[in-house]
Design a protein around this motif. Sequence first.
Motif, PDB file in Angstrom:
ATOM      1  N   LEU A  27      36.316  66.232  -5.568  1.00 64.29           N
ATOM      2  CA  LEU A  27      36.490  65.714  -4.221  1.00 64.29           C
ATOM      3  C   LEU A  27      35.381  64.754  -3.809  1.00 64.29           C
ATOM      4  O   LEU A  27      35.653  63.645  -3.340  1.00 64.29           O
ATOM      5  CB  LEU A  27      36.550  66.879  -3.231  1.00 64.29           C
ATOM      6  CG  LEU A  27      37.830  67.723  -3.263  1.00 64.29           C
ATOM      7  CD1 LEU A  27      37.730  68.879  -2.286  1.00 64.29           C
ATOM      8  CD2 LEU A  27      39.041  66.859  -2.959  1.00 64.29           C
ATOM      9  N   THR A  28      34.138  65.181  -3.978  1.00 65.88           N
ATOM     10  CA  THR A  28      33.016  64.406  -3.457  1.00 65.88           C
ATOM     11  C   THR A  28      32.215  63.804  -4.597  1.00 65.88           C
ATOM     12  O   THR A  28      31.618  64.516  -5.393  1.00 65.88           O
ATOM     13  CB  THR A  28      32.097  65.289  -2.601  1.00 65.88           C
ATOM     14  OG1 THR A  28      32.872  65.933  -1.583  1.00 65.88           O
ATOM     15  CG2 THR A  28      31.010  64.447  -1.943  1.00 65.88           C
ATOM     16  N   PHE A  29      32.193  62.489  -4.636  1.00 66.83           N
ATOM     17  CA  PHE A  29      31.488  61.788  -5.709  1.00 66.83           C
ATOM     18  C   PHE A  29      30.176  61.195  -5.222  1.00 66.83           C
ATOM     19  O   PHE A  29      29.219  61.063  -5.974  1.00 66.83           O
ATOM     20  CB  PHE A  29      32.396  60.677  -6.252  1.00 66.83           C
ATOM     21  CG  PHE A  29      31.769  59.829  -7.322  1.00 66.83           C
ATOM     22  CD1 PHE A  29      31.292  58.549  -7.042  1.00 66.83           C
ATOM     23  CD2 PHE A  29      31.666  60.307  -8.619  1.00 66.83           C
ATOM     24  CE1 PHE A  29      30.728  57.764  -8.030  1.00 66.83           C
ATOM     25  CE2 PHE A  29      31.091  59.531  -9.620  1.00 66.83           C
ATOM     26  CZ  PHE A  29      30.632  58.253  -9.322  1.00 66.83           C
ATOM     27  N   SER A  30      30.140  60.834  -3.960  1.00 63.42           N
ATOM     28  CA  SER A  30      29.019  60.043  -3.446  1.00 63.42           C
ATOM     29  C   SER A  30      27.693  60.784  -3.467  1.00 63.42           C
ATOM     30  O   SER A  30      26.634  60.160  -3.376  1.00 63.42           O
ATOM     31  CB  SER A  30      29.326  59.548  -2.031  1.00 63.42           C
ATOM     32  OG  SER A  30      29.591  60.641  -1.177  1.00 63.42           O
ATOM     33  N   ASP A  31      27.723  62.140  -3.574  1.00 68.40           N
ATOM     34  CA  ASP A  31      26.459  62.871  -3.621  1.00 68.40           C
ATOM     35  C   ASP A  31      26.083  63.297  -5.039  1.00 68.40           C
ATOM     36  O   ASP A  31      25.200  64.132  -5.231  1.00 68.40           O
ATOM     37  CB  ASP A  31      26.490  64.089  -2.698  1.00 68.40           C
ATOM     38  CG  ASP A  31      27.510  65.116  -3.142  1.00 68.40           C
ATOM     39  OD1 ASP A  31      27.465  66.252  -2.631  1.00 68.40           O
ATOM     40  OD2 ASP A  31      28.357  64.790  -3.994  1.00 68.40           O
ATOM     41  N   LEU A  32      26.754  62.752  -6.027  1.00 70.33           N
ATOM     42  CA  LEU A  32      26.452  63.072  -7.421  1.00 70.33           C
ATOM     43  C   LEU A  32      25.520  62.031  -8.028  1.00 70.33           C
ATOM     44  O   LEU A  32      25.724  60.829  -7.850  1.00 70.33           O
ATOM     45  CB  LEU A  32      27.739  63.107  -8.250  1.00 70.33           C
ATOM     46  CG  LEU A  32      28.730  64.219  -7.966  1.00 70.33           C
ATOM     47  CD1 LEU A  32      29.980  64.020  -8.822  1.00 70.33           C
ATOM     48  CD2 LEU A  32      28.120  65.577  -8.253  1.00 70.33           C
ATOM     49  N   ALA A  33      24.530  62.516  -8.747  1.00 69.83           N
ATOM     50  CA  ALA A  33      23.765  61.638  -9.620  1.00 69.83           C
ATOM     51  C   ALA A  33      24.542  61.557 -10.934  1.00 69.83           C
ATOM     52  O   ALA A  33      25.097  62.557 -11.385  1.00 69.83           O
ATOM     53  CB  ALA A  33      22.375  62.203  -9.863  1.00 69.83           C
ATOM     54  N   MET A  34      24.594  60.374 -11.519  1.00 70.17           N
ATOM     55  CA  MET A  34      25.398  60.171 -12.711  1.00 70.17           C
ATOM     56  C   MET A  34      24.537  59.678 -13.861  1.00 70.17           C
ATOM     57  O   MET A  34      23.644  58.840 -13.661  1.00 70.17           O
ATOM     58  CB  MET A  34      26.498  59.150 -12.424  1.00 70.17           C
ATOM     59  CG  MET A  34      27.451  59.543 -11.313  1.00 70.17           C
ATOM     60  SD  MET A  34      28.345  61.070 -11.651  1.00 70.17           S
ATOM     61  CE  MET A  34      29.311  60.592 -13.087  1.00 70.17           C
ATOM     62  N   GLY A  35      24.847  60.161 -15.038  1.00 70.52           N
ATOM     63  CA  GLY A  35      24.080  59.758 -16.200  1.00 70.52           C
ATOM     64  C   GLY A  35      24.952  59.514 -17.408  1.00 70.52           C
ATOM     65  O   GLY A  35      26.091  59.984 -17.472  1.00 70.52           O
ATOM     66  N   TRP A  36      24.411  58.772 -18.342  1.00 72.62           N
ATOM     67  CA  TRP A  36      25.032  58.551 -19.646  1.00 72.62           C
ATOM     68  C   TRP A  36      24.067  59.034 -20.725  1.00 72.62           C
ATOM     69  O   TRP A  36      22.870  58.729 -20.675  1.00 72.62           O
ATOM     70  CB  TRP A  36      25.346  57.073 -19.868  1.00 72.62           C
ATOM     71  CG  TRP A  36      26.470  56.542 -19.047  1.00 72.62           C
ATOM     72  CD1 TRP A  36      26.386  55.896 -17.854  1.00 72.62           C
ATOM     73  CD2 TRP A  36      27.867  56.609 -19.365  1.00 72.62           C
ATOM     74  NE1 TRP A  36      27.634  55.559 -17.401  1.00 72.62           N
ATOM     75  CE2 TRP A  36      28.565  55.977 -18.316  1.00 72.62           C
ATOM     76  CE3 TRP A  36      28.599  57.132 -20.442  1.00 72.62           C
ATOM     77  CZ2 TRP A  36      29.954  55.858 -18.308  1.00 72.62           C
ATOM     78  CZ3 TRP A  36      29.980  57.010 -20.427  1.00 72.62           C
ATOM     79  CH2 TRP A  36      30.640  56.383 -19.364  1.00 72.62           C
ATOM     80  N   PHE A  37      24.621  59.762 -21.668  1.00 75.85           N
ATOM     81  CA  PHE A  37      23.867  60.235 -22.815  1.00 75.85           C
ATOM     82  C   PHE A  37      24.652  59.864 -24.065  1.00 75.85           C
ATOM     83  O   PHE A  37      25.831  59.516 -23.986  1.00 75.85           O
ATOM     84  CB  PHE A  37      23.700  61.757 -22.753  1.00 75.85           C
ATOM     85  CG  PHE A  37      22.775  62.228 -21.661  1.00 75.85           C
ATOM     86  CD1 PHE A  37      23.194  62.249 -20.340  1.00 75.85           C
ATOM     87  CD2 PHE A  37      21.488  62.641 -21.945  1.00 75.85           C
ATOM     88  CE1 PHE A  37      22.343  62.666 -19.321  1.00 75.85           C
ATOM     89  CE2 PHE A  37      20.632  63.067 -20.950  1.00 75.85           C
ATOM     90  CZ  PHE A  37      21.061  63.076 -19.628  1.00 75.85           C
ATOM     91  N   ARG A  38      24.009  59.934 -25.215  1.00 72.22           N
ATOM     92  CA  ARG A  38      24.724  59.664 -26.454  1.00 72.22           C
ATOM     93  C   ARG A  38      24.216  60.583 -27.545  1.00 72.22           C
ATOM     94  O   ARG A  38      23.093  61.092 -27.472  1.00 72.22           O
ATOM     95  CB  ARG A  38      24.575  58.203 -26.865  1.00 72.22           C
ATOM     96  CG  ARG A  38      23.157  57.770 -27.221  1.00 72.22           C
ATOM     97  CD  ARG A  38      23.105  56.262 -27.443  1.00 72.22           C
ATOM     98  NE  ARG A  38      21.772  55.818 -27.845  1.00 72.22           N
ATOM     99  CZ  ARG A  38      21.425  54.535 -27.977  1.00 72.22           C
ATOM    100  NH1 ARG A  38      22.314  53.574 -27.730  1.00 72.22           N
ATOM    101  NH2 ARG A  38      20.205  54.230 -28.336  1.00 72.22           N
ATOM    102  N   GLN A  39      25.073  60.745 -28.547  1.00 69.98           N
ATOM    103  CA  GLN A  39      24.725  61.654 -29.638  1.00 69.98           C
ATOM    104  C   GLN A  39      25.330  61.162 -30.934  1.00 69.98           C
ATOM    105  O   GLN A  39      26.493  60.736 -30.969  1.00 69.98           O
ATOM    106  CB  GLN A  39      25.217  63.073 -29.332  1.00 69.98           C
ATOM    107  CG  GLN A  39      24.710  64.131 -30.293  1.00 69.98           C
ATOM    108  CD  GLN A  39      25.027  65.530 -29.808  1.00 69.98           C
ATOM    109  OE1 GLN A  39      25.967  65.754 -29.054  1.00 69.98           O
ATOM    110  NE2 GLN A  39      24.217  66.497 -30.242  1.00 69.98           N
ATOM    111  N   THR A  40      24.542  61.243 -31.999  1.00 74.19           N
ATOM    112  CA  THR A  40      25.027  60.945 -33.342  1.00 74.19           C
ATOM    113  C   THR A  40      24.953  62.228 -34.162  1.00 74.19           C
ATOM    114  O   THR A  40      24.175  63.141 -33.835  1.00 74.19           O
ATOM    115  CB  THR A  40      24.190  59.838 -34.006  1.00 74.19           C
ATOM    116  OG1 THR A  40      22.800  60.214 -33.966  1.00 74.19           O
ATOM    117  CG2 THR A  40      24.354  58.520 -33.267  1.00 74.19           C
ATOM    118  N   PRO A  41      25.744  62.321 -35.226  1.00 74.64           N
ATOM    119  CA  PRO A  41      25.780  63.550 -36.030  1.00 74.64           C
ATOM    120  C   PRO A  41      24.390  63.946 -36.543  1.00 74.64           C
ATOM    121  O   PRO A  41      23.644  63.107 -37.045  1.00 74.64           O
ATOM    122  CB  PRO A  41      26.710  63.190 -37.189  1.00 74.64           C
ATOM    123  CG  PRO A  41      27.605  62.146 -36.626  1.00 74.64           C
ATOM    124  CD  PRO A  41      26.745  61.339 -35.698  1.00 74.64           C
ATOM    125  N   GLY A  42      24.060  65.195 -36.351  1.00 71.90           N
ATOM    126  CA  GLY A  42      22.792  65.706 -36.842  1.00 71.90           C
ATOM    127  C   GLY A  42      21.609  65.448 -35.934  1.00 71.90           C
ATOM    128  O   GLY A  42      20.487  65.853 -36.246  1.00 71.90           O
TER     129      GLY A  42
END
Length: 132
Positions: A27-42
């Motif tokens: 419902l509510t997006f405006s109070d969320l902090a958003m992040g991007w992460f990444r992962q490689t095998p191992g």
Amino acid sequence: QVPLVESGGGVVQAGGSLRLSCTYSGLTFSDLAMGWFRQTPGKEREFVAANNWSGGNTYYADSVKGRFTISRDNAKKTVYLQMNTLKPEDTAVYYCAARRGSIKAGGSWYRALVNDYEYNYWGQGTQVTVSS
């Protein structure tokens, strides 16, 4: 039900660009902090970029600074990761994450946003492959 859905991954040649999108179904997006992460095998999941709900605190990993840009559209409940000048070492599964709430007194937004354990919700991930 996963409240975050990523899209936009794919295969691109080195030097190319991709834009990832992550849409929140709650419902509510405006109070969320958003992040991007990444992962490689191992390897452990690593921080890529994040910002808080106002966008006033935005952080990037050194490895992507100057090439990647995080942005958000609160009306669309969507966060974006524009990735330019991609390198083969950017190949990974990219995850979107959302963090609800503020930070404790004396805390820092930097520590709150770069650590994956701070986040409440995660997307399913989208594969980005950069060919040389």
